[in-house]
Design a protein around this motif. Structure first.
Motif, PDB file in Angstrom:
ATOM      1  N   GLU A 171     -15.141 -14.625  86.860  1.00 26.65           N
ATOM      2  CA  GLU A 171     -15.194 -14.342  85.423  1.00 26.65           C
ATOM      3  C   GLU A 171     -16.355 -13.417  85.103  1.00 26.65           C
ATOM      4  O   GLU A 171     -16.226 -12.469  84.341  1.00 26.65           O
ATOM      5  CB  GLU A 171     -15.326 -15.640  84.628  1.00 26.65           C
TER       6      GLU A 171
ATOM      7  N   LEU B 245     -15.605  -9.940  86.236  1.00 26.07           N
ATOM      8  CA  LEU B 245     -14.612  -9.311  85.385  1.00 26.07           C
ATOM      9  C   LEU B 245     -15.212  -8.903  84.052  1.00 26.07           C
ATOM     10  O   LEU B 245     -14.935  -7.820  83.525  1.00 26.07           O
ATOM     11  CB  LEU B 245     -13.452 -10.279  85.168  1.00 26.07           C
TER      12      LEU B 245
ATOM     13  N   VAL C 185     -10.574 -10.164  78.074  1.00 30.17           N
ATOM     14  CA  VAL C 185     -10.982 -11.274  78.940  1.00 30.17           C
ATOM     15  C   VAL C 185     -10.768 -12.615  78.240  1.00 30.17           C
ATOM     16  O   VAL C 185     -10.311 -13.591  78.842  1.00 30.17           O
ATOM     17  CB  VAL C 185     -12.467 -11.105  79.349  1.00 30.17           C
TER      18      VAL C 185
ATOM     19  N   LEU D 257      -7.235 -13.688  78.609  1.00 24.84           N
ATOM     20  CA  LEU D 257      -6.922 -14.171  79.963  1.00 24.84           C
ATOM     21  C   LEU D 257      -7.425 -15.607  80.148  1.00 24.84           C
ATOM     22  O   LEU D 257      -6.730 -16.455  80.700  1.00 24.84           O
ATOM     23  CB  LEU D 257      -7.554 -13.248  81.017  1.00 24.84           C
TER      24      LEU D 257
ATOM     25  N   TYR E 299      -6.438 -13.711  86.412  1.00 23.85           N
ATOM     26  CA  TYR E 299      -7.123 -12.417  86.570  1.00 23.85           C
ATOM     27  C   TYR E 299      -6.516 -11.625  87.708  1.00 23.85           C
ATOM     28  O   TYR E 299      -6.346 -10.408  87.623  1.00 23.85           O
ATOM     29  CB  TYR E 299      -8.614 -12.621  86.866  1.00 23.85           C
TER      30      TYR E 299
ATOM     31  N   THR F   3      -4.876  -7.968  87.238  1.00 25.32           N
ATOM     32  CA  THR F   3      -5.484  -6.778  87.861  1.00 25.32           C
ATOM     33  C   THR F   3      -4.579  -6.185  88.943  1.00 25.32           C
ATOM     34  O   THR F   3      -4.708  -5.022  89.269  1.00 25.32           O
ATOM     35  CB  THR F   3      -6.856  -7.106  88.490  1.00 25.32           C
TER      36      THR F   3
END
Ligand code: FES
Length: 177
Positions: free
Chosen positions: A8, A11, A57, A60, A75, A79
């Motif tokens: 996290e 990201l 984010v 997600l 994630y 991605t």
């Protein structure tokens, strides 16, 4: 610190949060319908992207919490697939084909004209948030090369001048809107 937290953090560093807060309630109808259906993660991500224009984010994380799928998996899927965007894009997304047929028919010149017209580089968004310019592989209409697609509409047999005119037309419509 667990792997999930590190993922996290990584990201969030890579895809910083947008300035404005994300309204997660917009996603509720989608989650109500799909959150408990196994194998519907991609559908949820697609619908979330339709709502927010990209996948923030926070969204997600919210999807992970509501579906019970690990954040790292959410994630990972977001991605992995090129259809998903993790950064905001402009109101109009210009996809300029760089496939072989378009390349040999001058797509580089079209890119140069678009960059000049919009004052941005490939992959960037205009400061007013109106246009994002992206290269893509073959759009599947090679007989019309060089080709670009804007908001799902295909424009073929482009010349640098024609490409500029199309952008100016959209800008004009926006100003009149
Ligand atoms: S190469 Fe551009 S549409 Fe196929």
């Amino acid at each position: 610190m667990g792997c999930t937290n590190r993922c996290e953090e990584k990201l969030e560093k890579k895809f910083p949060k947008a300035d404005e807060a994300v309204d997660l309630s917009l996603l509720e109808p989608v989650l109500e319908k799909y959150a408990q259906s196994p194998g519907s993660l991609i559908t949820i991500l697609q619908k979330a992207q339709d709502i927010y224009n990209y996948l923030p984010v926070e969204v997600l994380k919210f999807i992970a919490a509501r579906t019970g799928v690990k954040p790292a998996t959410v994630y990972g899927v977001a991605t992995f697939y090129t259809q998903f965007r993790l950064t905001p894009v402009g109101k109009h997304v210009i996809l300029l084909c760089q496939g072989t047929a378009c390349h040999v028919n001058g797509s580089e010149n079209i890119m140069t004209a678009l960059c000049d017209e919009l004052k941005i580089k490939e992959g960037e968004t205009t400061p007013d948030g109106m246009f994002t310019l992206q290269n893509v592989a073959c759009l599947g209409c090679c007989s019309l090369a060089p080709v670009m697609m804007i908001d799902g509409e295909t424009y073929g047999e482009l010349t640098p001048d024609k490409a500029r005119q199309i952008i100016r037309g959209i800008s004009k419509q926006e100003q009149g809107a």
